[in-house]
Design a protein around this motif. Structure first.
Motif, PDB file in Angstrom:
ATOM      1  N   HIS A   1       0.848  -1.197   0.000  1.00  0.00           N
ATOM      2  CA  HIS A   1       0.000   0.000   0.000  1.00  0.00           C
ATOM      3  C   HIS A   1       0.887   1.252   0.000  1.00  0.00           C
ATOM      4  CE1 HIS A   1       0.925  -0.931   4.217  1.00  0.00           C
ATOM      5  NE2 HIS A   1       0.938   0.376   4.390  1.00  0.00           N
ATOM      6  N   PHE A   2       0.288   2.367  -0.264  1.00  0.00           N
ATOM      7  CA  PHE A   2       1.003   3.642  -0.237  1.00  0.00           C
ATOM      8  C   PHE A   2       1.409   3.959   1.200  1.00  0.00           C
ATOM      9  CE2 PHE A   2       1.065   8.285   0.163  1.00  0.00           C
ATOM     10  CZ  PHE A   2       1.930   8.627  -0.880  1.00  0.00           C
ATOM     11  N   ASP A   3       2.685   4.339   1.375  1.00  0.00           N
ATOM     12  CA  ASP A   3       3.198   4.585   2.719  1.00  0.00           C
ATOM     13  C   ASP A   3       4.075   5.839   2.739  1.00  0.00           C
ATOM     14  OD1 ASP A   3       3.588   4.149   5.430  1.00  0.00           O
ATOM     15  OD2 ASP A   3       5.345   2.881   5.110  1.00  0.00           O
ATOM     16  N   GLY A   4       3.566   6.888   2.143  1.00  0.00           N
ATOM     17  CA  GLY A   4       4.311   8.145   2.116  1.00  0.00           C
ATOM     18  C   GLY A   4       4.844   8.461   0.736  1.00  0.00           C
ATOM     19  N   ASN A   5       5.071   9.730   0.471  1.00  0.00           N
ATOM     20  CA  ASN A   5       5.540  10.159  -0.834  1.00  0.00           C
ATOM     21  C   ASN A   5       6.905   9.560  -1.158  1.00  0.00           C
ATOM     22  OD1 ASN A   5       3.230  11.715  -0.893  1.00  0.00           O
ATOM     23  ND2 ASN A   5       4.275  13.628  -0.412  1.00  0.00           N
ATOM     24  N   GLY A   6       7.105   9.205  -2.407  1.00  0.00           N
ATOM     25  CA  GLY A   6       8.387   8.654  -2.819  1.00  0.00           C
ATOM     26  C   GLY A   6       8.254   7.815  -4.071  1.00  0.00           C
ATOM     27  N   LEU A   7       9.333   7.083  -4.392  1.00  0.00           N
ATOM     28  CA  LEU A   7       9.344   6.206  -5.555  1.00  0.00           C
ATOM     29  C   LEU A   7       8.796   4.837  -5.179  1.00  0.00           C
ATOM     30  CD1 LEU A   7      12.809   6.900  -7.253  1.00  0.00           C
ATOM     31  CD2 LEU A   7      10.569   7.810  -7.888  1.00  0.00           C
ATOM     32  N   TYR A   8       8.000   4.263  -6.087  1.00  0.00           N
ATOM     33  CA  TYR A   8       7.410   2.949  -5.859  1.00  0.00           C
ATOM     34  C   TYR A   8       7.500   2.108  -7.129  1.00  0.00           C
ATOM     35  CZ  TYR A   8       5.175   4.594  -1.541  1.00  0.00           C
ATOM     36  OH  TYR A   8       4.931   5.081  -0.285  1.00  0.00           O
ATOM     37  N   LEU A   9       7.650   0.806  -6.925  1.00  0.00           N
ATOM     38  CA  LEU A   9       7.468  -0.143  -8.008  1.00  0.00           C
ATOM     39  C   LEU A   9       6.016  -0.579  -7.952  1.00  0.00           C
ATOM     40  CD1 LEU A   9       8.740  -1.934 -10.249  1.00  0.00           C
ATOM     41  CD2 LEU A   9       9.090  -3.675  -8.488  1.00  0.00           C
ATOM     42  N   VAL A  10       5.267  -0.253  -8.991  1.00  0.00           N
ATOM     43  CA  VAL A  10       3.826  -0.523  -8.998  1.00  0.00           C
ATOM     44  C   VAL A  10       3.452  -1.286 -10.259  1.00  0.00           C
ATOM     45  CG1 VAL A  10       3.291   1.530  -7.615  1.00  0.00           C
ATOM     46  CG2 VAL A  10       3.295   1.689 -10.121  1.00  0.00           C
ATOM     47  N   GLU A  11       2.276  -1.854 -10.226  1.00  0.00           N
ATOM     48  CA  GLU A  11       1.752  -2.593 -11.371  1.00  0.00           C
ATOM     49  C   GLU A  11       0.453  -1.959 -11.827  1.00  0.00           C
ATOM     50  OE1 GLU A  11      -0.138  -7.001 -12.353  1.00  0.00           O
ATOM     51  OE2 GLU A  11       1.210  -6.737 -10.631  1.00  0.00           O
ATOM     52  N   ARG A  12       0.402  -1.708 -13.112  1.00  0.00           N
ATOM     53  CA  ARG A  12      -0.826  -1.184 -13.720  1.00  0.00           C
ATOM     54  C   ARG A  12      -1.003  -1.858 -15.061  1.00  0.00           C
ATOM     55  NH1 ARG A  12      -0.849   5.058 -14.188  1.00  0.00           N
ATOM     56  NH2 ARG A  12      -3.103   4.728 -14.304  1.00  0.00           N
ATOM     57  N   ASN A  13      -2.198  -2.381 -15.301  1.00  0.00           N
ATOM     58  CA  ASN A  13      -2.484  -3.052 -16.572  1.00  0.00           C
ATOM     59  C   ASN A  13      -1.485  -4.161 -16.856  1.00  0.00           C
ATOM     60  OD1 ASN A  13      -4.655  -1.222 -17.068  1.00  0.00           O
ATOM     61  ND2 ASN A  13      -3.178   0.289 -17.834  1.00  0.00           N
TER      62      ASN A  13
ATOM     63  N   ARG B   1       1.563  -4.506 -16.013  1.00  0.00           N
ATOM     64  CA  ARG B   1       2.896  -4.024 -16.369  1.00  0.00           C
ATOM     65  C   ARG B   1       3.526  -3.334 -15.169  1.00  0.00           C
ATOM     66  NH1 ARG B   1       5.283   0.681 -18.429  1.00  0.00           N
ATOM     67  NH2 ARG B   1       6.952   0.311 -19.948  1.00  0.00           N
ATOM     68  N   LEU B   2       4.780  -3.685 -14.885  1.00  0.00           N
ATOM     69  CA  LEU B   2       5.503  -3.042 -13.797  1.00  0.00           C
ATOM     70  C   LEU B   2       6.075  -1.717 -14.252  1.00  0.00           C
ATOM     71  CD1 LEU B   2       7.521  -6.039 -12.283  1.00  0.00           C
ATOM     72  CD2 LEU B   2       5.425  -5.013 -11.394  1.00  0.00           C
ATOM     73  N   MET B   3       6.094  -0.745 -13.343  1.00  0.00           N
ATOM     74  CA  MET B   3       6.668   0.554 -13.641  1.00  0.00           C
ATOM     75  C   MET B   3       7.130   1.203 -12.340  1.00  0.00           C
ATOM     76  SD  MET B   3       3.080   2.505 -14.619  1.00  0.00           S
ATOM     77  CE  MET B   3       2.760   1.280 -15.891  1.00  0.00           C
ATOM     78  N   VAL B   4       8.079   2.111 -12.466  1.00  0.00           N
ATOM     79  CA  VAL B   4       8.547   2.882 -11.315  1.00  0.00           C
ATOM     80  C   VAL B   4       8.024   4.305 -11.460  1.00  0.00           C
ATOM     81  CG1 VAL B   4      10.559   3.809 -10.106  1.00  0.00           C
ATOM     82  CG2 VAL B   4      10.600   1.471 -10.989  1.00  0.00           C
ATOM     83  N   LYS B   5       7.305   4.766 -10.443  1.00  0.00           N
ATOM     84  CA  LYS B   5       6.731   6.100 -10.477  1.00  0.00           C
ATOM     85  C   LYS B   5       6.926   6.783  -9.132  1.00  0.00           C
ATOM     86  CE  LYS B   5       5.006   5.813 -14.644  1.00  0.00           C
ATOM     87  NZ  LYS B   5       5.510   6.668 -15.753  1.00  0.00           N
ATOM     88  N   ARG B   6       6.978   8.091  -9.178  1.00  0.00           N
ATOM     89  CA  ARG B   6       6.982   8.870  -7.937  1.00  0.00           C
ATOM     90  C   ARG B   6       5.532   9.201  -7.609  1.00  0.00           C
ATOM     91  NH1 ARG B   6       7.527  14.360  -6.615  1.00  0.00           N
ATOM     92  NH2 ARG B   6       7.998  14.926  -8.771  1.00  0.00           N
ATOM     93  N   LEU B   7       5.112   8.830  -6.399  1.00  0.00           N
ATOM     94  CA  LEU B   7       3.723   9.013  -6.002  1.00  0.00           C
ATOM     95  C   LEU B   7       3.635  10.004  -4.853  1.00  0.00           C
ATOM     96  CD1 LEU B   7       2.503   5.287  -6.015  1.00  0.00           C
ATOM     97  CD2 LEU B   7       2.481   6.933  -7.884  1.00  0.00           C
ATOM     98  N   GLU B   8       2.673  10.895  -4.953  1.00  0.00           N
ATOM     99  CA  GLU B   8       2.381  11.845  -3.889  1.00  0.00           C
ATOM    100  C   GLU B   8       0.874  11.854  -3.665  1.00  0.00           C
ATOM    101  OE1 GLU B   8       4.024  15.642  -4.809  1.00  0.00           O
ATOM    102  OE2 GLU B   8       6.084  14.908  -4.983  1.00  0.00           O
ATOM    103  N   GLN B   9       0.478  11.883  -2.421  1.00  0.00           N
ATOM    104  CA  GLN B   9      -0.950  11.795  -2.090  1.00  0.00           C
ATOM    105  C   GLN B   9      -1.445  13.098  -1.473  1.00  0.00           C
ATOM    106  OE1 GLN B   9      -2.416   9.103   1.155  1.00  0.00           O
ATOM    107  NE2 GLN B   9      -3.294   7.992  -0.568  1.00  0.00           N
ATOM    108  N   ASP B  10      -2.635  13.524  -1.891  1.00  0.00           N
ATOM    109  CA  ASP B  10      -3.199  14.744  -1.326  1.00  0.00           C
ATOM    110  C   ASP B  10      -4.203  14.398  -0.228  1.00  0.00           C
ATOM    111  OD1 ASP B  10      -5.580  13.984  -2.525  1.00  0.00           O
ATOM    112  OD2 ASP B  10      -5.347  15.338  -4.232  1.00  0.00           O
TER     113      ASP B  10
END
Length: 209
Positions: free
Chosen positions: A144-156, A158-167
């Protein structure tokens, strides 16, 4: 005397794994882990030995009680991080993933490392934001999301690395390296499958040994 079960229990505790987490990584139930550890089941099936040894960060020989290996290679593996190749396929990081090597912890700042961390290095084909081929990524499993930063995530699928920030509305802004100032899109957390948090990235040549 249940030497195998005792070894599994001690290694599991050294790695900071619960029975349920170890079971998930090996592909068995937590009841099976309990049976292995208390000796109800005295042998581990051949197909389970490799994922079990990988999860416990030891060699199969050490796991089975090879005395010569207990003070040598297996000990080194306990003092190292497994390095896995990473492609865009989710199968490359599943329970059947096989490390291509083990990286000595002495070459990484130990303050960055937590129990059960591992390393990933992107492979061709496949492109990952922020970490092209020739980089090492320190990875830490998360669901699960655990703070802003880089994550290895899966969408469709497919694996990808993205920077995630939550409002404040629990909406995630997803950033790629092509435009780090503006989100590519916004999505609810349940739209993404989380695989790992990426606390650090290094160029491979800097970490060469």
């Amino acid at each position: 005397m249940n030497e195998l079960g005792e070894r599994i229990r001690k290694l599991r505790e050294q790695c900071g794994l619960s029975k349920a987490e170890l079971a998930r990584r090996v592909g068995v139930s937590d009841v099976t882990i309990s049976y292995w550890e208390n000796g109800t089941i005295k042998r581990v099936g051949h197909s389970r030995l490799e994922p079990l040894a990988r999860a416990l960060r030891c060699s199969i020989a050490y796991l089975l009680g090879n005395a010569r290996d207990m003070s040598g290679a297996s000990h080194a593996m306990l003092l190292s991080l497994p390095l896995y190749p990473l492609t865009t396929s989710p199968e490359t990081i599943g329970v059947n993933a096989v490390p291509i090597s083990h990286f000595p912890m002495g070459f990484i700042d130990n303050a960055l490392i937590k129990k059960d961390d591992y390393l990933l290095t992107p492979q061709h084909p496949g492109h990952f934001d922020f970490c092209p081929q020739g980089t090492l990524m320190l990875a830490r499993n998360c669901s699960h999301f655990d703070g802003n930063g880089l994550y290895l995530v899966e969408r469709n699928a497919r694996l990808m690395v993205k920077r995630l920030e939550q409002d404040f509305d629990m909406i995630l802004d997803i950033f790629g390296e092509t435009d780090s100032h503006h989100p590519e899109e916004r999505t609810h957390v349940d739209k993404i499958v989380f695989h790992a948090f990426i606390p650090a990235i290094w160029p491979m040549k800097v970490m060469a040994f």
